[in-house]
Design a protein around this motif. Sequence first.
Motif, PDB file in Angstrom:
ATOM      1  N   GLY A  21      43.272  35.298  49.697  1.00  0.00           N
ATOM      2  CA  GLY A  21      43.750  34.357  50.405  1.00  0.00           C
ATOM      3  C   GLY A  21      45.284  34.003  50.202  1.00  0.00           C
ATOM      4  O   GLY A  21      45.675  34.095  48.967  1.00  0.00           O
ATOM      5  N   TYR A  22      46.107  33.644  51.354  1.00  0.00           N
ATOM      6  CA  TYR A  22      47.186  33.186  51.054  1.00  0.00           C
ATOM      7  C   TYR A  22      47.618  32.190  52.175  1.00  0.00           C
ATOM      8  O   TYR A  22      46.954  32.182  53.065  1.00  0.00           O
ATOM      9  CB  TYR A  22      48.461  34.143  50.851  1.00  0.00           C
ATOM     10  N   ASP A  23      48.578  31.199  52.100  1.00  0.00           N
ATOM     11  CA  ASP A  23      49.277  30.278  53.208  1.00  0.00           C
ATOM     12  C   ASP A  23      50.339  31.058  53.925  1.00  0.00           C
ATOM     13  O   ASP A  23      51.185  31.379  53.274  1.00  0.00           O
ATOM     14  CB  ASP A  23      49.466  29.190  52.413  1.00  0.00           C
ATOM     15  N   GLN A  24      50.092  31.289  55.211  1.00  0.00           N
ATOM     16  CA  GLN A  24      51.156  32.043  55.929  1.00  0.00           C
ATOM     17  C   GLN A  24      51.878  30.897  56.665  1.00  0.00           C
ATOM     18  O   GLN A  24      51.506  30.060  57.450  1.00  0.00           O
ATOM     19  CB  GLN A  24      50.316  32.789  57.110  1.00  0.00           C
ATOM     20  N   PRO A  25      53.121  31.037  56.260  1.00  0.00           N
ATOM     21  CA  PRO A  25      53.974  30.011  56.908  1.00  0.00           C
ATOM     22  C   PRO A  25      54.224  30.312  58.547  1.00  0.00           C
ATOM     23  O   PRO A  25      53.784  31.437  58.858  1.00  0.00           O
ATOM     24  CB  PRO A  25      55.447  30.107  56.120  1.00  0.00           C
ATOM     25  N   PRO A  26      54.671  29.195  59.163  1.00  0.00           N
ATOM     26  CA  PRO A  26      54.996  29.616  60.690  1.00  0.00           C
ATOM     27  C   PRO A  26      55.635  30.934  60.839  1.00  0.00           C
ATOM     28  O   PRO A  26      56.742  31.424  60.172  1.00  0.00           O
ATOM     29  CB  PRO A  26      55.809  28.479  61.111  1.00  0.00           C
ATOM     30  N   ALA A  27      55.047  31.707  61.839  1.00  0.00           N
ATOM     31  CA  ALA A  27      55.685  33.021  62.167  1.00  0.00           C
ATOM     32  C   ALA A  27      55.100  33.445  63.579  1.00  0.00           C
ATOM     33  O   ALA A  27      54.510  32.600  64.482  1.00  0.00           O
ATOM     34  CB  ALA A  27      55.232  34.142  61.189  1.00  0.00           C
ATOM     35  N   SER A  28      55.443  34.729  63.934  1.00  0.00           N
ATOM     36  CA  SER A  28      54.924  35.047  65.331  1.00  0.00           C
ATOM     37  C   SER A  28      53.251  34.803  65.659  1.00  0.00           C
ATOM     38  O   SER A  28      52.649  35.405  64.735  1.00  0.00           O
ATOM     39  CB  SER A  28      55.361  36.725  65.426  1.00  0.00           C
ATOM     40  N   ARG A  29      52.983  34.300  66.600  1.00  0.00           N
ATOM     41  CA  ARG A  29      51.640  33.750  66.816  1.00  0.00           C
ATOM     42  C   ARG A  29      51.024  33.153  65.813  1.00  0.00           C
ATOM     43  O   ARG A  29      49.899  32.509  65.760  1.00  0.00           O
ATOM     44  CB  ARG A  29      50.858  35.204  66.949  1.00  0.00           C
ATOM     45  N   ILE A  30      51.787  32.412  64.902  1.00  0.00           N
ATOM     46  CA  ILE A  30      51.222  31.673  63.860  1.00  0.00           C
ATOM     47  C   ILE A  30      52.027  30.355  63.840  1.00  0.00           C
ATOM     48  O   ILE A  30      53.030  30.319  63.191  1.00  0.00           O
ATOM     49  CB  ILE A  30      51.248  31.927  62.374  1.00  0.00           C
ATOM     50  N   PRO A  31      51.883  29.267  64.608  1.00  0.00           N
ATOM     51  CA  PRO A  31      52.503  28.126  64.941  1.00  0.00           C
ATOM     52  C   PRO A  31      52.882  27.210  63.844  1.00  0.00           C
ATOM     53  O   PRO A  31      53.703  26.625  63.654  1.00  0.00           O
ATOM     54  CB  PRO A  31      51.918  27.435  66.279  1.00  0.00           C
ATOM     55  N   THR A  32      51.746  27.129  63.075  1.00  0.00           N
ATOM     56  CA  THR A  32      51.624  26.175  61.835  1.00  0.00           C
ATOM     57  C   THR A  32      51.285  27.002  60.646  1.00  0.00           C
ATOM     58  O   THR A  32      50.700  27.894  60.686  1.00  0.00           O
ATOM     59  CB  THR A  32      50.881  25.048  62.008  1.00  0.00           C
ATOM     60  N   THR A  33      51.555  26.488  59.202  1.00  0.00           N
ATOM     61  CA  THR A  33      51.115  27.086  58.107  1.00  0.00           C
ATOM     62  C   THR A  33      49.510  27.242  58.049  1.00  0.00           C
ATOM     63  O   THR A  33      48.926  26.375  58.517  1.00  0.00           O
ATOM     64  CB  THR A  33      51.499  26.229  56.813  1.00  0.00           C
TER      65      THR A  33
ATOM     66  N   GLU B 143      44.627  40.106  64.823  1.00  0.00           N
ATOM     67  CA  GLU B 143      44.961  39.938  66.238  1.00  0.00           C
ATOM     68  C   GLU B 143      46.453  39.141  66.342  1.00  0.00           C
ATOM     69  O   GLU B 143      47.437  39.138  67.373  1.00  0.00           O
ATOM     70  CB  GLU B 143      44.052  39.017  67.105  1.00  0.00           C
ATOM     71  N   GLN B 144      46.798  38.392  65.259  1.00  0.00           N
ATOM     72  CA  GLN B 144      47.919  37.705  65.350  1.00  0.00           C
ATOM     73  C   GLN B 144      49.279  38.444  64.977  1.00  0.00           C
ATOM     74  O   GLN B 144      50.273  38.052  64.786  1.00  0.00           O
ATOM     75  CB  GLN B 144      47.746  36.444  64.408  1.00  0.00           C
ATOM     76  N   GLY B 145      49.055  39.562  64.305  1.00  0.00           N
ATOM     77  CA  GLY B 145      49.950  40.466  63.776  1.00  0.00           C
ATOM     78  C   GLY B 145      49.796  41.322  62.534  1.00  0.00           C
ATOM     79  O   GLY B 145      50.818  41.286  61.560  1.00  0.00           O
ATOM     80  N   LEU B 146      48.646  41.479  62.147  1.00  0.00           N
ATOM     81  CA  LEU B 146      48.281  42.343  60.786  1.00  0.00           C
ATOM     82  C   LEU B 146      48.532  41.487  59.801  1.00  0.00           C
ATOM     83  O   LEU B 146      48.804  42.433  58.607  1.00  0.00           O
ATOM     84  CB  LEU B 146      48.884  43.563  60.988  1.00  0.00           C
ATOM     85  N   TYR B 147      48.435  40.197  59.801  1.00  0.00           N
ATOM     86  CA  TYR B 147      48.671  39.533  58.344  1.00  0.00           C
ATOM     87  C   TYR B 147      47.932  39.626  57.213  1.00  0.00           C
ATOM     88  O   TYR B 147      48.291  40.048  56.243  1.00  0.00           O
ATOM     89  CB  TYR B 147      48.826  38.055  58.779  1.00  0.00           C
ATOM     90  N   GLY B 148      46.737  39.893  57.568  1.00  0.00           N
ATOM     91  CA  GLY B 148      45.765  39.961  56.447  1.00  0.00           C
ATOM     92  C   GLY B 148      45.798  41.407  55.595  1.00  0.00           C
ATOM     93  O   GLY B 148      45.716  41.515  54.471  1.00  0.00           O
ATOM     94  N   SER B 149      45.930  42.366  56.460  1.00  0.00           N
ATOM     95  CA  SER B 149      45.987  43.926  56.165  1.00  0.00           C
ATOM     96  C   SER B 149      47.120  43.982  55.151  1.00  0.00           C
ATOM     97  O   SER B 149      47.522  44.558  54.351  1.00  0.00           O
ATOM     98  CB  SER B 149      45.701  44.684  57.147  1.00  0.00           C
ATOM     99  N   ASP B 150      48.302  43.488  55.730  1.00  0.00           N
ATOM    100  CA  ASP B 150      49.676  43.461  55.093  1.00  0.00           C
ATOM    101  C   ASP B 150      49.393  43.139  54.113  1.00  0.00           C
ATOM    102  O   ASP B 150      50.077  43.470  52.946  1.00  0.00           O
ATOM    103  CB  ASP B 150      50.542  42.714  55.975  1.00  0.00           C
ATOM    104  N   HIS B 151      48.795  41.626  53.555  1.00  0.00           N
ATOM    105  CA  HIS B 151      48.775  41.152  52.260  1.00  0.00           C
ATOM    106  C   HIS B 151      47.796  41.864  51.573  1.00  0.00           C
ATOM    107  O   HIS B 151      48.101  42.173  50.346  1.00  0.00           O
ATOM    108  CB  HIS B 151      47.907  39.754  52.525  1.00  0.00           C
ATOM    109  N   LEU B 152      46.788  42.291  51.970  1.00  0.00           N
ATOM    110  CA  LEU B 152      45.879  43.547  51.087  1.00  0.00           C
ATOM    111  C   LEU B 152      46.753  44.619  50.547  1.00  0.00           C
ATOM    112  O   LEU B 152      46.674  44.690  49.510  1.00  0.00           O
ATOM    113  CB  LEU B 152      44.571  43.959  51.840  1.00  0.00           C
ATOM    114  N   ALA B 153      47.533  45.345  51.521  1.00  0.00           N
ATOM    115  CA  ALA B 153      48.139  46.517  51.133  1.00  0.00           C
ATOM    116  C   ALA B 153      49.329  46.112  49.874  1.00  0.00           C
ATOM    117  O   ALA B 153      49.466  46.643  48.994  1.00  0.00           O
ATOM    118  CB  ALA B 153      48.792  46.931  52.202  1.00  0.00           C
ATOM    119  N   LYS B 154      49.905  44.912  50.228  1.00  0.00           N
ATOM    120  CA  LYS B 154      50.644  44.539  49.024  1.00  0.00           C
ATOM    121  C   LYS B 154      50.195  44.279  47.795  1.00  0.00           C
ATOM    122  O   LYS B 154      50.806  44.337  47.004  1.00  0.00           O
ATOM    123  CB  LYS B 154      51.742  43.238  49.805  1.00  0.00           C
ATOM    124  N   GLN B 155      49.159  43.648  47.952  1.00  0.00           N
ATOM    125  CA  GLN B 155      48.406  43.173  46.722  1.00  0.00           C
ATOM    126  C   GLN B 155      48.065  44.416  46.065  1.00  0.00           C
ATOM    127  O   GLN B 155      48.001  44.587  44.577  1.00  0.00           O
ATOM    128  CB  GLN B 155      47.157  42.262  46.861  1.00  0.00           C
TER     129      GLN B 155
END
Length: 487
Positions: free
Chosen positions: A135-147, A225-237
Amino acid sequence: MPDRESTGARSAGTNRRTFLSASAATAAAAVTGPLVAQPAQAHDHDDHDDRHDNGPGRRIKPQAPDAELRRLLREVDRHRIEATVRRLAAFGTRHTLSSQTDPVRGIGAARDWIYAQMREHAAASGGRMTVELQGYDQPPASRIPTTTRITNVVATLRGDVAPQRTYVITGHYDSRCTDVMDFTSDAPGADDDASGVAVVLELTRLLATRRTAATIVLAAVAAEEQGLYGSDHLAKQLKAAGADVQGMFSNDIVGSSRADDGTVDARTLRLFAEGVPTTETPDQAKTRLSVGGENDSVSRQLARFALNVAENPATGMDLRFIYRRDRYLRGSDHISFLQQGWPAARLTEPNEDFAHQHQDVRVVDGKQYGDLPEFCDFDYIARVARVNGATLWSLAQGPGTPRNAIIDTSNLTNDTTLRWELGTEPDLAGYEVVWRETTAADWQWAIPVGKVNTATIDLSKDNVFFGVRAVNRAGKHSPVAFPKPGS
């Protein structure tokens, strides 16, 4: 879909001897002078289709599943798959912005349930499979209004022989309804994408008790659904850990064989793979296009490998190979891996039922609509799991894709010289040079050249496409490496 058995090569030129010059990586294995490959001998009438009158080699045929793979595929349990889809849908919503602490509703409850399932399966592995909440804390971004905390659930089966070589499959466990920012309404997400997570969990169960040469990562990723955030983190890890990811498949919307017009296609699975990678620099793209190869990206070689090993009676499925990164207006988690420069493709059902996908749960004329388990085909999902299982097993038990393949373009000749790095696998038997007509969709002919790192083929590189694949002592082959021009 192209018929890889019957497609012939008819314009390669006259039939000539194939000369193979070879040199191994060490002095002990060095070979000097040309080797002459003996032409195929005609034993009986049944062998005729394996010979080619206009060029060297034998016809490429599908790789048959070994006994252990056949056992694995027989063990796929459609009832477990159904139970997984129904359980995930029962969390009400798995929206990325839904509750992470409610024990019965929301993405947090779904995360914890998936984690418990994976840990239960991993307990049978004798320590070879580990499970983590990544896991990680995603700051506000597209389709993510709050951390927002975004957490992948990842099972890793470490390979015994080549642990850095890694293959990945994913399904995303978050869901959505019509309004992508509505995190309170019901969004059961049975087809999109509890079906993909069910495939991942079933293979986690089946692979935990088996040993593989390479490492397999099975992940339920979040925030697709919010923008591939989880898979992006997995690939970078994985990139940060130095993993050598040689193949990745996203299972996204693999739950239904029925289209929105009511037609059913229960035996087809779409396989999307991009052509020229968008990660190429302009100079790299210019070089590739100047010599052809626009249909020979690493992802399309991976997809061709899947066709070769997963279309058989043991899976019961046909793969429809589509020359696109993904569907119009949408994209799945394989894109995160493409952005790291890795081979990746997307698996999805043959037609989509848009009346149920991404729709709020509602009742119209006494009929219930929405992305509900009732609209899934669990036998179909089981066959999707078998396609994934056949592909993963064949990749992880076979040799790695040859590295740094080069086609010599330094001189004007009517033959072709290829070079590559000699692999280090202890069961490596050798290599095959493969070729096809430039108009053919898949590789047609293979020429065994031995455990060498150089081969010269008496066939013009101007007329056909060449590749190189590794073969181990069990007869399993790697995906093809498409050579870059060089000297």
